[in-house]
Design an enzyme around this catalytic site. Sequence first.
Site, short mmCIF file in Angstrom:
data_model
loop_
_atom_site.label_atom_id
_atom_site.label_comp_id
_atom_site.label_asym_id
_atom_site.label_seq_id
_atom_site.Cartn_x
_atom_site.Cartn_y
_atom_site.Cartn_z
CG ASP A 186 -2.04 -0.98 1.14
OD1 ASP A 186 -2.45 -1.31 0.03
OD2 ASP A 186 -2.53 -1.42 2.21
CG ASP A 193 -6.60 -1.56 -1.81
OD1 ASP A 193 -6.65 -2.78 -1.99
OD2 ASP A 193 -5.80 -1.02 -1.01
#
Length: 149
Positions: free
Chosen positions: A108, A125
């Site tokens: 991330d 995402d």
Amino acid sequence: MRAFVIFLLAAIGTFIIDQSIKTLFLDGYYRAGECIDLQLHFNKGVAFSMFAFVGPYLKWIQAVMIGGILYYVLKEGYIKRYALPVGLLIGGALGNLYDRFVHDGVVDYVAWHCGFRFAVFNYADVAIDIAVMWILLLAYFSSDKSNAK
């Protein structure tokens, strides 16, 4: 056949874009901002690090879930109607799953911190979120009255 090609191109394209962006951050890219930091993080769980306690089994659980979703979508013929959003969904899911196998956690890099600390997320995402919203909107606003029983 056309719908399957659209699905395949969306899935492969999403995966490639996702992994290309993640490579930048794995190679050391960093940028601080007033509301958003672009900074490498590894998420060992799922959304908001939930289920991190499952440890190395999480990647296998997710692999089975992705396979199940793909099987269901192909078997029931939903690929004809939802080719592009399902491609985004599967491409993003495979991108995050790949991270779990290669990096032992999802890569991330978008950290929101304006006013409150929000979850750290990535391109995959966003692709998954857009795909789910797209599918829900298509299903909700469907002109196919045969689904209403």
